[in-house]
Scaffold this active site. Structure first.
Site, PDB file in Angstrom:
ATOM      1  N   ALA A 168      -5.224   5.998   2.232  1.00 32.59           N
ATOM      2  CA  ALA A 168      -5.353   7.376   1.748  1.00 32.59           C
ATOM      3  C   ALA A 168      -5.497   7.458   0.234  1.00 32.59           C
ATOM      4  O   ALA A 168      -5.881   8.487  -0.296  1.00 32.59           O
ATOM      5  CB  ALA A 168      -4.147   8.202   2.188  1.00 32.59           C
ATOM      6  N   ASN A 218       6.704  -8.060  -3.223  1.00 35.08           N
ATOM      7  CA  ASN A 218       6.358  -7.454  -1.938  1.00 35.08           C
ATOM      8  C   ASN A 218       4.848  -7.295  -1.874  1.00 35.08           C
ATOM      9  O   ASN A 218       4.247  -6.669  -2.742  1.00 35.08           O
ATOM     10  CB  ASN A 218       7.039  -6.076  -1.864  1.00 35.08           C
ATOM     11  CG  ASN A 218       6.560  -5.258  -0.688  1.00 35.08           C
ATOM     12  OD1 ASN A 218       6.255  -5.809   0.375  1.00 35.08           O
ATOM     13  ND2 ASN A 218       6.505  -3.948  -0.861  1.00 35.08           N
ATOM     14  N   LEU A 226      -2.955   1.687   5.766  1.00 38.75           N
ATOM     15  CA  LEU A 226      -2.871   2.725   4.736  1.00 38.75           C
ATOM     16  C   LEU A 226      -4.165   2.740   3.920  1.00 38.75           C
ATOM     17  O   LEU A 226      -4.546   1.727   3.332  1.00 38.75           O
ATOM     18  CB  LEU A 226      -1.675   2.468   3.817  1.00 38.75           C
ATOM     19  CG  LEU A 226      -0.310   2.374   4.497  1.00 38.75           C
ATOM     20  CD1 LEU A 226       0.799   2.349   3.452  1.00 38.75           C
ATOM     21  CD2 LEU A 226      -0.097   3.515   5.473  1.00 38.75           C
ATOM     22  N   ARG A 239      -9.062   4.052 -10.421  1.00 38.71           N
ATOM     23  CA  ARG A 239      -9.562   3.036 -11.356  1.00 38.71           C
ATOM     24  C   ARG A 239     -10.891   2.413 -10.940  1.00 38.71           C
ATOM     25  O   ARG A 239     -11.463   1.612 -11.671  1.00 38.71           O
ATOM     26  CB  ARG A 239      -8.500   1.945 -11.554  1.00 38.71           C
ATOM     27  CG  ARG A 239      -7.402   2.382 -12.522  1.00 38.71           C
ATOM     28  CD  ARG A 239      -6.458   1.266 -12.806  1.00 38.71           C
ATOM     29  NE  ARG A 239      -5.487   1.074 -11.726  1.00 38.71           N
ATOM     30  CZ  ARG A 239      -4.857  -0.063 -11.474  1.00 38.71           C
ATOM     31  NH1 ARG A 239      -5.121  -1.141 -12.208  1.00 38.71           N
ATOM     32  NH2 ARG A 239      -3.991  -0.152 -10.499  1.00 38.71           N
ATOM     33  N   ASN A 279      -7.951  -2.592  -6.932  1.00 34.70           N
ATOM     34  CA  ASN A 279      -7.690  -1.326  -7.625  1.00 34.70           C
ATOM     35  C   ASN A 279      -8.819  -0.968  -8.578  1.00 34.70           C
ATOM     36  O   ASN A 279      -8.972   0.181  -8.950  1.00 34.70           O
ATOM     37  CB  ASN A 279      -6.376  -1.391  -8.404  1.00 34.70           C
ATOM     38  CG  ASN A 279      -5.187  -1.559  -7.462  1.00 34.70           C
ATOM     39  OD1 ASN A 279      -4.972  -0.748  -6.582  1.00 34.70           O
ATOM     40  ND2 ASN A 279      -4.462  -2.650  -7.621  1.00 34.70           N
ATOM     41  N   LYS A 334     -12.326   4.330  -2.183  1.00 37.42           N
ATOM     42  CA  LYS A 334     -12.122   2.904  -2.500  1.00 37.42           C
ATOM     43  C   LYS A 334     -12.347   1.986  -1.306  1.00 37.42           C
ATOM     44  O   LYS A 334     -13.021   0.959  -1.425  1.00 37.42           O
ATOM     45  CB  LYS A 334     -10.727   2.694  -3.071  1.00 37.42           C
ATOM     46  CG  LYS A 334     -10.432   1.239  -3.388  1.00 37.42           C
ATOM     47  CD  LYS A 334      -9.259   1.064  -4.317  1.00 37.42           C
ATOM     48  CE  LYS A 334      -7.943   1.276  -3.629  1.00 37.42           C
ATOM     49  NZ  LYS A 334      -6.803   0.966  -4.515  1.00 37.42           N
TER      50      LYS A 334
END
Ligand code: UD1
Ligand code: CA
Length: 456
Positions: A12, A170, A10, A17, A228, A24
């Site tokens: 997308a 998780n 993943l 931030r 992030n 990113k």
């Protein structure tokens, strides 16, 4: 192990931030895009297919990663992790297992993933979890109070106070049998706090169908950290570097301070290598036995043979350096340079695209470019090979046992023949004869009785 292995990465998300125009997953850790770390890891599992879900800046991501073996899937708009995986569903095999990874979680280890895949034998779903001190922001693992079995995952924003106190989280990384994914993905809904299609909701579906969900813990908690913000990226960089440094120490490389070394690629070391502080290694660097790299050096794609010492503040790129050489301090060695054995390159010397044979020395303030230097040559301070005429580069040949006096210019193309001596301060434009002294210099005169001007 399941017959087919599919991997979905993943990637997308916007990465707001980061405050950056660069997507990113293209930001670099240890000199390599975050996504490339995940891809390199994924490939080690020899999957049948790797699907990368892109969205924000997707075209740029595809272009930079430039890997034809990947299946690129665009997710627009981005409606959550479940929605992201749904976009890749058409490409998944009917049977087998799908491993879901995040493009912004670059430090996961192969061992942790192998362990997760192992845990999903016999059609169970596996999720990679961790127990952390501060679970804020993560989905919490909800377990049955009696059996301890996993019942669901609740996102931070949907969790009540007691669920928020759960410290088992998780990581987002999961391994799910494909037949379940095919049946569950289309059924995901977005009635939650963020109105997103949560991939984590498949855990609930599994439980409803009596499909076992097992957890597997990452070997180190730092493996599951995501990027992030630039602050987190910087933190992950330090974790990566320290872990690389510690591995080198364990293999017997002497790092004067493991917190002050940066490896942006691969560093292979022989026995008894010593590396002082603040060195940067890029690309592939190979250091032979007893090599010493002193403080503040930068080496990129360099091979250094045994017993050579690189003194402080040297910058070496795409070069091959023989045994027992001494480079620096303050030397710059540029691409396509080869130094044979016992060569000395000293301070403020730049060498480019040149070969310097055994026992030769260029010790002070020189430029050597497009040059072949034989054995046992001494190049005096301030010698310059004038290799560029404004349009073309030309070669200089300096044969064995030449002695070049200080402040000499060698105007290429030119050959200084074996045994030649060049007088200091010469500008050499023609080939020199063997074993003779050549110099080009105006005669020194003295003017007797000359007076300096003075103010009256
Ligand atoms: C997700 C998990 C959460 C887990 C956390 C771990 C869900 C619903 N939540 O939360 O349980 O603890 O990761 O970090 O799965 N992405 C897309 N498309 C989207 C949304 C996200 O590709 O529409 C990608 C992002 O680029 C990122 C990854 O998925 O690589 C995770 O997305 P993010 O928004 O960070 O998920 P969280 O809400 O943090
Ligand atoms: Ca996240």
């Amino acid at each position: 192990m399941a017959s087919k292995l599919n991997i979905i990465i993943l990637a997308a998300g916007l990465g707001k931030r980061m405050h950056s125009s660069l997507p990113k997953v293209l930001h670099t850790l240890a000199g390599k895009p975050l996504l490339s770390h995940v891809l390199d890891l994924a490939k080690k599992l020899s999957p049948d297919q790797i699907c990368v879900v892109i969205g924000h800046g997707g075209e740029r991501v595809k272009e930079i990663i430039n890997d034809a073996s990947l299946t690129w899937v665009t997710q627009a708009p981005q409606l959550g992790t479940g929605h992201a995986v749904l976009q890749a569903q058409p490409y998944l095999d009917q049977q087998g297992l799908t491993l879901i990874l995040y493009g912004d979680v670059p430090l996961v280890s192969l061992a942790s993933l192998e362990q997760l895949i192992q845990s999903t034998q016999n059609d169970v779903c596996g999720i990679l979890t961790a127990v952390v001190d501060d679970p804020t922001g993560y989905g919490r693992i909800i377990r049955d109070q009696n059996t301890g079995s996993i019942k669901g995952i609740v996102e931070q924003k949907d969790a009540d106070t007691s669920q928020q106190s759960i410290r088992e989280i998780n990581t987002g990384i999961m391994a799910i049998p494909n037949e379940y994914l095919h049946s569950w993905l289309p059924k995901l809904e977005n009635n939650n706090a963020q109105q997103e299609y949560y991939l984590t909701d498949i855990v609930k579906m599994a439980v409803d169908q009596n499909v076992t969900v097992v957890s597997s813990q990452a070997l180190h908690n730092w493996e599951i950290l995501g990027v992030n913000s630039r602050l987190q990226l910087a933190e992950l960089e330090r974790i990566y570097q320290l872990s690389y440094a510690n591995k080198l120490l364990e293999k017997g490389v002497m790092l004067f301070d493991p917190s002050r070394i940066d490896i942006r690629g691969e560093l292979r070391c022989g026995a008894d290598v010593e590396i002082d502080v603040n060195c940067i290694f890029e690309g592939t660097v190979i250091l032979g036995d007893h090599v010493k790299v002193k403080a503040n050096c930068i080496l990129k794609d360099v091979t250094v043979s045994d017993k050579t010492t690189i003194l402080p503040f040297s910058h070496i790129e795409n070069a091959k350096i023989g045994t027992n050489c001494r480079i620096g301090p303050y030397s710059r060695i540029r691409p396509e340079t080869q130094l044979i054995d016992n060569v000395h390159i000293g301070n403020f010397v730049e060498v480019k695209k040149s070969r310097i044979a055994s026992g030769s020395k260029v010790n002070h303030l020189s430029y050597i470019g497009d040059t072949t230097i034989g054995e046992n040559v001494n190049i005096g301070a301030g010698t310059i090979t004038c290799n560029y005429d404004g349009a073309y580069k030309h070669q200089t040949i300096i044969e064995d046992n030449v002695f070049i006096g200080s402040d000499t210019q060698l105007v290429a193309p030119v050959k200084v023949s074996v045994g030649s001596t060049i007088g200091a301060g010469s500008t050499i434009t023609k080939d020199t004869p063997e074993n003779e002294l050549t110099l080009s210099r105006s005669k020194q005169i003295s003017v007797s009785g000359w007076k300096r001007p003075s103010k009256t």
